[in-house]
Every structure is written in structure tokens, then in C-alpha cells.
Design a protein around this motif. Sequence first.
Motif, short mmCIF file in Angstrom:
data_model
loop_
_atom_site.label_atom_id
_atom_site.label_comp_id
_atom_site.label_asym_id
_atom_site.label_seq_id
_atom_site.Cartn_x
_atom_site.Cartn_y
_atom_site.Cartn_z
N ILE A 30 0.88 -1.17 0.00
CA ILE A 30 0.00 0.00 0.00
C ILE A 30 0.92 1.22 0.00
N VAL A 31 0.74 2.10 -0.98
CA VAL A 31 1.61 3.27 -1.08
C VAL A 31 0.75 4.53 -1.08
N VAL A 32 1.19 5.55 -0.32
CA VAL A 32 0.37 6.73 -0.04
C VAL A 32 1.14 7.99 -0.42
N SER A 45 4.70 0.40 1.96
CA SER A 45 4.60 -0.74 2.88
C SER A 45 4.83 -2.02 2.10
N HIS A 46 4.96 -3.11 2.83
CA HIS A 46 5.23 -4.40 2.19
C HIS A 46 4.98 -5.52 3.19
N THR A 47 4.32 -6.58 2.74
CA THR A 47 4.23 -7.82 3.52
C THR A 47 5.00 -8.88 2.77
N ALA A 48 6.08 -9.38 3.33
CA ALA A 48 6.90 -10.43 2.69
C ALA A 48 6.27 -11.78 3.00
N VAL A 113 15.45 6.66 0.98
CA VAL A 113 14.69 6.00 -0.09
C VAL A 113 14.17 4.67 0.46
N ALA A 114 12.89 4.40 0.26
CA ALA A 114 12.28 3.16 0.76
C ALA A 114 11.60 2.42 -0.40
N ILE A 115 11.67 1.09 -0.36
CA ILE A 115 11.15 0.26 -1.46
C ILE A 115 10.32 -0.89 -0.90
N GLY A 116 9.10 -1.05 -1.44
CA GLY A 116 8.28 -2.23 -1.19
C GLY A 116 8.24 -3.09 -2.44
N GLU A 117 7.78 -4.34 -2.32
CA GLU A 117 7.80 -5.28 -3.45
C GLU A 117 6.52 -6.11 -3.49
N SER A 118 6.07 -6.43 -4.70
CA SER A 118 4.94 -7.34 -4.88
C SER A 118 5.09 -8.03 -6.23
N THR A 119 5.14 -9.35 -6.22
CA THR A 119 5.27 -10.12 -7.45
C THR A 119 4.01 -9.99 -8.29
N ILE A 120 4.17 -9.88 -9.63
CA ILE A 120 3.03 -9.79 -10.53
C ILE A 120 3.20 -10.81 -11.65
N SER A 391 6.99 -7.62 7.75
CA SER A 391 6.28 -6.56 7.04
C SER A 391 6.79 -5.22 7.55
N PHE A 392 6.49 -4.17 6.80
CA PHE A 392 6.89 -2.84 7.26
C PHE A 392 5.96 -1.78 6.71
N VAL A 393 5.95 -0.64 7.37
CA VAL A 393 5.33 0.59 6.88
C VAL A 393 6.37 1.68 7.04
N SER A 394 6.73 2.35 5.94
CA SER A 394 7.76 3.39 6.00
C SER A 394 7.14 4.76 5.75
N GLN A 395 7.69 5.76 6.43
CA GLN A 395 7.25 7.14 6.22
C GLN A 395 8.48 8.00 5.95
N VAL A 396 8.50 8.62 4.77
CA VAL A 396 9.60 9.50 4.39
C VAL A 396 9.11 10.94 4.55
N ARG A 397 9.85 11.74 5.32
CA ARG A 397 9.40 13.08 5.69
C ARG A 397 10.22 14.16 4.99
N SER A 398 9.57 15.09 4.33
CA SER A 398 10.24 16.20 3.66
C SER A 398 10.78 17.20 4.67
#
Length: 538
Positions: A30-32, A45-48, A113-120, A391-398
Motif C-alpha cells: 500500500i503506497v500513499v 509498505s510491504h508484507t513479505a 529512499v524506501a522500497i516495497g515489493e509485490s510479485t506480478i 512486514s513494514f510501513v515506512s514514512q519519508v518526511r520532507s
Amino acid sequence: MKKLRHGMLVVFSFLLIALMAMSAWGCTDIVVGKDASADGSVITSHTADGAFYDARVRTIPGKTFPAGSKVDVFWNIGMDEDFEPVKIGEIPQVEKTYTYFHVGYPFMNEHGVAIGESTIGQKDELKTFRPDAKALLTIEQLEVFALQRAKTAREAITVIGELAEKHGFLPSCGTEGESLTITDAEEAWLFEIRSAGFMWTPESGKPGAVWVAQRVPDDGVVVIPNMSRIREIDVNDKKNFMASKDYMQLAIDNGWYDPNSGKPFIWQEAYSPLTGNEDWSLSSMWIRNRLYTLYSQLDPSREWDPYAETMSYPFAIKPQKKLSVQDVMTMLRGHMAGTPFDMEAENAWNVREGDNMVKSPLATPFATKDVRNLLGIPYSRPISKWDCAYSFVSQVRSGYPAPVRTVLWFGYDNPHTTCYVPIYSGVLETKKSWRTFDRNTFSLDSAQWAFILADDLVNHRYQEAMEDLKAVRDPLEQGFAKQVLEADKKALELAKKDPAKAQEYLTKFTSDCMEKAEKAWWQLNWDLISKYNNNKKK
């Protein structure tokens, strides 16, 4: 005879990979965008979702290298196969690399820089697999190189795209394609990549991958439940799209798109299996149920059809309310309550108590295969998986200096039963017990085992034990959220005078949070064992 043996090897490889893929690969992101988040941060975010993924959180320090250096390329970085990573090649090294955080799918670097992944899914003609393929770079290896070489999301996309085109994209998960959610303090992007087919070679002069990327609207949320989400691409719109030069060519060569048809090129449909492959096709129910559940939560004012075609969902949705980090955590923890897909709501859990039918204390949204077979409960893949590695949820702040810019909230095992712990982008080293794990040997010295055990214990008597877990977790996470605000202030003060001191402070703060969560979870385990063992009077 040689061709026959090769053919048998190919068939066997496909069957083996398919069996593995059905149980292991299936992650939700889920990306916001910054204007859709409650605090103005960019969230991903990402659930492995695979029990065997490497969940040891380690920092890999950046280095400088002499001109002409080479860097090793590995297979099995994610450790989803039960052996150490194997070197399969090398490529030119850059002069300087950045520090990054290594797990099964490497997820953050020192610049935030943060990266999530989901196989397609991708069509059969594109599938590429070891050991005979000439493609070299898995998505995990590409993530490593991106985090080592990029300060922004756009730079990360460029690094991944160029390397994959030159050296070939090698799927590490069941021969399928991949998507990444890539974020910095200003932007969020969805990147999707497909391999070039088993016959591709570097000497062909053709690109070893096709890829596109679409910017997430600042006021939007994008959900990636193991399906391609990008449809039309406007390469002239540099603000919102990036793509490989020949991103349509493979589709044209294979007859999946006719440029003379007058119809628009739809990336999602050109390269994805539409039907037939239940796991990875666009019509798969394990994709539909997650889209329906999450979009219903993001905008409950709209009527959503739980069985609608996945292609009917918009790329991004403006949420009815702005999302906090905690909101995204809650979404990742979901088991589809209130939908037709919630296994906890099945009537098979009802038992007679006097003249009434009541829900059994054993009722759980995470029923094992044996229990489902016993009670006749149909399986529906939840968002939160009991066999999730992390799993993780990341927040990058300006506006924050690099060491404080990103807070990545990390949790072991099932998101539903985990405790999310803050890890700052400036952390120099993680706690030893959080980078120690042997999947074959239980150990009190590994934090990961504490969370694995708690999830298992809770699931044996879910209705009561889950409340016990919440009583420990909720105040702990709420405390971490308040402490992060205090840590931000302290670290910002230190960073003005000495960034190194800020990093030392954040390293200790993160380690202290890990220690609190780990101690709390071991104590929770002992309490659950004491309370619910079968020698207790019932």
C-alpha cells in the motif's frame, strides 16, 4: 537425447517453481502520496508473505571502490530457498555506494529512499529461469544496487531499469514479473518490470527487460496485491511516467499488441496473463478479494463489487480520510472482516452452548489447512498472512536531514500479531538479536522466534489469546509513536551540530525500541503458555 533431457529439466523446473510459488510468493503493498497522508509524509509498505524469506535486519555500510572494480551478483538473496546466496556473476561497480538496510527484499538506505515489493504475473513467453537463462539480475539484487546508488526514487528507477535492460532481469519468484513501490520525501512511484524471455542473451543487442513506472498522485493511494496496476503510459509526461525505450516491442513481437490497430497500448493487459493461471492472472480471486477489501476501506462511501474484474479498479484512489502510518498498519493486519472472504466468520465455527449457538473460542481467521479440511471452511487468502516473514510501513518526511528523514516501522511474522518497531534511516547497526535467525532451530537469542511463537500460540485459542496480545501490543506501539516524536526533536538538534552524534543517538533509540518489543513478546509467550496450556482446568 540431450534435447530430451533439457526439455524434461525445463518441465520439471516449471512444475517445481509453480508449486513453490503457490505457497510462498504473494505480497501486498500500500503506497500513499504525501497529500493523502495525515502528516505529509510519503508512505509505502510491504508484507513479505513467505515464511522462509530472510527477515534479519542488517545495515550494509557504504564504501568507496577503485576505478574498474566489479561487484558480485547473487541468486537467492531473499533466502526463500534453504541455502546461502550463490554468486552467479558480476557487473561493474560504482565509485561510491550508500549504506542500506538488508532483508529478504532490501528496503531502505541512508538517504531515506524506501522500497516495497509485490510479485506480478507475466505471460509464459516471457518466463525466464535458472540455471540456463542468461539474464543475471533478480529483483532483490536490483533493489540492492538501487539503494546503494540512488538518493531519490527517480534515481532508483533509473538504476534498476538500466541495469535490467543491460544485464537481464531474472525472476527469482516462480518466473513471474515484479513491481516495486519506490518512495522518497517528495514522490511515490510504482515500478513494474517483466523479463525478456528464456532465449534472451546479452549478445542479442536487445534489452533484457521491459519496464514502466507511474507516479502515485500526491493525493492518492495505490494498492498492489500481486497484479500489474499500470495501464496506459504517456512517455511524454515526464512528471508522471518513466519507461524503457522499447517497452511495447515485446508485446508487438509476440502478437499481443498491434500498433496499427488504433487502440491504445495497455501495459497491464499486454504482459499479464488474463485468465487461466489462478495464482497470477488478472482475474484471480486472491487478487480480487484484497482489492475489494482495501478499496472498500479507503472509500467506504462507494459501492464496491467483491467479484468485480480487477482491471475495473482505478490506478489510484483518493482516500475518504488522510491516512496515518497506524492506518496503513491496520490495513496490513486485516483478515477481511465484514467481507464474504473472512474465514473467522464461517458458520462452521459455531458450537452449541445450552440452547444457544456461540462462536467457538478456537475460531480464527487464520485456520490451517488441516483445520479447514476438518470443518469444511473454504480458503480465502487474507491480507495478513500467518506465514509472513516480515512486514513494514515506512514514512519519508520532507525537510528532514538524511539520518532522520525516514522512519520504517518493522514487524516480524504475521502482521496481525506483530508489533511494529521504528527504525530510522540513520541507524548504524541493528540489535544483534534482530539480525540473528536460524529457521531450523528455535532460539531464545533470536527476536524473530519470539514473534513466530506468539503468532502460533495465539492462533490455538484466537478468540481469547488475541485480546491478550492486543493488551501488550497496543500500548507498546502507542508509546513508540510518542517516543518517535521526541526522538525526532533530539536527533534534529544533534544533527545541526554533528550528524554523527545524531546517528549514534538514533541507533541507540532504535535498539532500545527493539529491546522493549522483544522482551514484551517473550513475556507474552510465557503468559500465553501458562494461561492456555491443556493442563488448565477448562
